[in-house]
Design a protein around this motif. Structure first.
Motif, PDB file in Angstrom:
ATOM      1  N   PRO A 122       0.886  -1.048   0.082  1.00  0.00           N
ATOM      2  CA  PRO A 122      -0.134  -0.142  -0.029  1.00  0.00           C
ATOM      3  C   PRO A 122       0.671   1.315   0.163  1.00  0.00           C
ATOM      4  CG  PRO A 122      -0.887  -1.640   1.535  1.00  0.00           C
ATOM      5  CD  PRO A 122       0.541  -1.967   1.133  1.00  0.00           C
ATOM      6  N   GLY A 123       0.504   2.241  -0.781  1.00  0.00           N
ATOM      7  CA  GLY A 123       1.225   3.499  -1.034  1.00  0.00           C
ATOM      8  C   GLY A 123       2.343   3.412  -1.942  1.00  0.00           C
ATOM      9  N   ALA A 124       2.901   2.464  -2.383  1.00  0.00           N
ATOM     10  CA  ALA A 124       3.795   2.281  -3.193  1.00  0.00           C
ATOM     11  C   ALA A 124       3.672   2.735  -4.689  1.00  0.00           C
ATOM     12  CB  ALA A 124       4.410   0.575  -3.519  1.00  0.00           C
ATOM     13  N   ALA A 125       4.585   3.181  -5.249  1.00  0.00           N
ATOM     14  CA  ALA A 125       4.448   3.436  -6.670  1.00  0.00           C
ATOM     15  C   ALA A 125       5.238   2.421  -7.502  1.00  0.00           C
ATOM     16  CB  ALA A 125       5.369   4.999  -6.966  1.00  0.00           C
ATOM     17  N   ALA A 126       4.608   2.330  -8.788  1.00  0.00           N
ATOM     18  CA  ALA A 126       5.058   1.175  -9.652  1.00  0.00           C
ATOM     19  C   ALA A 126       5.521   1.918 -11.234  1.00  0.00           C
ATOM     20  CB  ALA A 126       3.926   0.178  -9.998  1.00  0.00           C
ATOM     21  N   THR A 127       6.411   1.235 -11.596  1.00  0.00           N
ATOM     22  CA  THR A 127       6.982   1.629 -12.880  1.00  0.00           C
ATOM     23  C   THR A 127       6.899   0.311 -13.922  1.00  0.00           C
ATOM     24  OG1 THR A 127       8.602   3.206 -12.147  1.00  0.00           O
ATOM     25  CG2 THR A 127       8.874   2.525 -14.175  1.00  0.00           C
ATOM     26  N   VAL A 128       6.333   0.435 -15.009  1.00  0.00           N
ATOM     27  CA  VAL A 128       6.162  -0.462 -16.049  1.00  0.00           C
ATOM     28  C   VAL A 128       7.084  -0.264 -17.265  1.00  0.00           C
ATOM     29  CG1 VAL A 128       4.436  -1.822 -17.248  1.00  0.00           C
ATOM     30  CG2 VAL A 128       3.676  -1.081 -15.159  1.00  0.00           C
ATOM     31  N   ARG A 129       7.976  -0.986 -17.457  1.00  0.00           N
ATOM     32  CA  ARG A 129       8.690  -1.094 -18.523  1.00  0.00           C
ATOM     33  C   ARG A 129       8.702  -2.209 -19.447  1.00  0.00           C
ATOM     34  NH1 ARG A 129      11.935   0.650 -14.184  1.00  0.00           N
ATOM     35  NH2 ARG A 129      12.549   2.899 -14.097  1.00  0.00           N
ATOM     36  N   VAL A 130       8.408  -1.969 -20.782  1.00  0.00           N
ATOM     37  CA  VAL A 130       8.081  -2.887 -21.699  1.00  0.00           C
ATOM     38  C   VAL A 130       9.051  -2.567 -22.869  1.00  0.00           C
ATOM     39  CG1 VAL A 130       6.541  -4.609 -23.062  1.00  0.00           C
ATOM     40  CG2 VAL A 130       5.793  -3.298 -21.136  1.00  0.00           C
ATOM     41  N   ARG A 131      10.105  -3.427 -23.083  1.00  0.00           N
ATOM     42  CA  ARG A 131      11.102  -3.213 -24.090  1.00  0.00           C
ATOM     43  C   ARG A 131      11.330  -4.316 -25.136  1.00  0.00           C
ATOM     44  NH1 ARG A 131      10.235   1.256 -22.547  1.00  0.00           N
ATOM     45  NH2 ARG A 131      11.890   2.606 -21.233  1.00  0.00           N
ATOM     46  N   HIS A 132      11.616  -3.889 -26.300  1.00  0.00           N
ATOM     47  CA  HIS A 132      11.704  -4.889 -27.395  1.00  0.00           C
ATOM     48  C   HIS A 132      13.180  -4.806 -27.956  1.00  0.00           C
ATOM     49  CE1 HIS A 132      11.066  -6.416 -31.954  1.00  0.00           C
ATOM     50  NE2 HIS A 132      11.381  -7.177 -31.369  1.00  0.00           N
ATOM     51  N   ARG A 133      14.155  -6.059 -27.980  1.00  0.00           N
ATOM     52  CA  ARG A 133      15.273  -5.868 -28.116  1.00  0.00           C
ATOM     53  C   ARG A 133      15.952  -7.271 -28.759  1.00  0.00           C
ATOM     54  NH1 ARG A 133      14.475  -1.341 -27.432  1.00  0.00           N
ATOM     55  NH2 ARG A 133      15.652   0.314 -26.320  1.00  0.00           N
ATOM     56  N   ASP A 134      16.470  -7.110 -29.972  1.00  0.00           N
ATOM     57  CA  ASP A 134      16.945  -8.476 -30.550  1.00  0.00           C
ATOM     58  C   ASP A 134      15.750  -9.509 -30.449  1.00  0.00           C
ATOM     59  OD1 ASP A 134      19.462  -7.063 -30.795  1.00  0.00           O
ATOM     60  OD2 ASP A 134      20.156  -7.435 -28.960  1.00  0.00           O
ATOM     61  N   GLY A 135      14.870  -9.315 -30.916  1.00  0.00           N
ATOM     62  CA  GLY A 135      13.803 -10.278 -30.859  1.00  0.00           C
ATOM     63  C   GLY A 135      13.387 -10.966 -29.592  1.00  0.00           C
TER      64      GLY A 135
END
Length: 370
Positions: free
Chosen positions: A296-309
């Motif tokens: 509770p109260g935490a912040a989240a970061t969503v990272r989605v990357r596409h590298r080399d297939g």
């Protein structure tokens, strides 16, 4: 090692060769008519599967003018194994017996010889020889029909077992639909109503915001539950469309509606295999749900990357700012994500971060997922 039965062409070839060898052994090549009849009878066996009666008639000269028996007996057996006409089979067997018994040329027939006991035994032997392929052919035909009947019975039993299993499954789904409608949907509806009342009556902005989020998620959950109930109730009747499967285009809406402070960073191309898109969406959804429940109260970061297939999805949250409530959990979320990733040739890893937060990572190769 299980031996396979010979093919029809190989068996016919061997049978023709055997008939030719039989004619070679019993026919004088100097006797052109007899040799021609022996050759005709042997070659006629190539037609025995398509024209069994014609084949038998073509082999009768062989039985009349020679001592060869392979071709006419093989033709009579084939006719018996393919025909259901008992009267025809009896007439063919009698014709073969008389033809084989009568001497050739017929002009050499002596009336006094017919009265001899030896000819009586010869006639009995010829009749028995003619009856043997008929009985054997009928036995093979009965066995073939019995095998077909057994196969039909087995198929019918399998179909009956499948119908019984579907009936049981339909009853279980109907019961599950009733439970979801009467219990789960009712309670989620109450949560939505109470959250709406709190949103209207509260004077605190943060409380109203939290109540609005609870109400929105409750309404969304209620709609999904109702659709699931309709799918379960339609089981066993006409097919029912399932909820449209999520894609990468739904990620932003998922993050915005998560009820926590979350940021999305992505550079994925639009054209990715649907299984990869669903896996990424479900991973982000499960990670954000866990952050909301356990941090509770935490912040989240969503990272989605596409590298080399390879598609890499990482959801990282900060340390919680207040204690988490103890909520019931079956602990199937991460296990389901791991199984989905393994089917696509990828991996799922998770664990705490040095800053006190938590990180969930999904790695999927695109080539294996197509």
């Amino acid at each position: 090692m299980k031996l396979r039965p010979p093919s029809g062409l190989l068996l016919d070839t061997a049978l023709v060769a055997f008939a030719l060898a039989d004619a070679w052994a019993h026919v004088d090549l100097a006797d052109r008519p007899a040799a021609a009849c022996g050759l005709l009878g042997a070659l006629a066996l190539t037609l025995r599967r398509r024209l069994p009666l014609t084949t038998f008639l073509l082999t009768l000269p062989t039985a009349l003018v020679t001592d060869s028996v392979v071709a006419p007996m093989a033709a009579l057996y084939t006719l018996s194994s393919l025909s259901r006409h008992r009267l025809l089979l009896g007439a063919c067997a009698l014709t073969y017996a008389v033809t084989d018994f009568m001497p050739w040329p017929w002009s050499s027939l002596n009336a006094t010889e017919l009265s001899q006991t030896n000819n009586l035994f010869h006639l009995s032997y010829t009749l028995a020889t003619a009856a043997a392929p008929v009985f054997l052919g009928q036995l093979v035909q009965a066995r073939r029909e019995l095998s077909l009947r057994l196969a039909e019975i087995s198929e019918a039993r399998e179909h009956e077992r499948l119908l019984t299993a579907q009936s049981v499954l339909a009853k279980e789904r109907a019961q599950l639909a009733r439970e979801m409608h009467d219990v789960v949907s009712h309670q989620v509806g109450l949560i939505a109503v109470q959250a709406g009342a709190l949103q209207v009556s509260s004077r605190d902005a943060e409380t109203r915001k939290g109540a609005a989020t609870i109400r929105r998620l409750s309404v969304q959950t209620l709609e999904e539950l109702r659709h699931m109930v309709s799918v379960l109730r339609a089981s066993g009747s006409r097919p029912t469309e399932l909820t449209p499967q999520p894609s990468l285009a739904d990620l932003e809406r998922l993050v915005d509606a998560s009820g926590i402070e979350a940021k999305l960073e992505t550079d994925l191309p639009a054209e990715l295999p649907p299984p990869v898109q669903r896996a990424v969406y479900r991973t982000v959804q499960e990670a954000l749900t866990n952050v909301r429940k356990h941090a509770p109260g935490a912040a989240a970061t969503v990272r989605v990357r596409h590298r080399d297939g390879v598609v890499r999805t990482t959801v990282t949250n900060t340390a919680p700012t207040r204690p988490a409530f103890v909520l019931p959990s079956a602990h199937h979320g991460l296990a389901g994500l791991s199984q989905r990733a393994e089917l696509l040739g990828g991996t799922v890893t998770s664990g705490p971060t040095p800053e006190g937060g938590y990180e969930l990572s999904l790695v999927l190769p695109i080539d294996r997922s197509r």
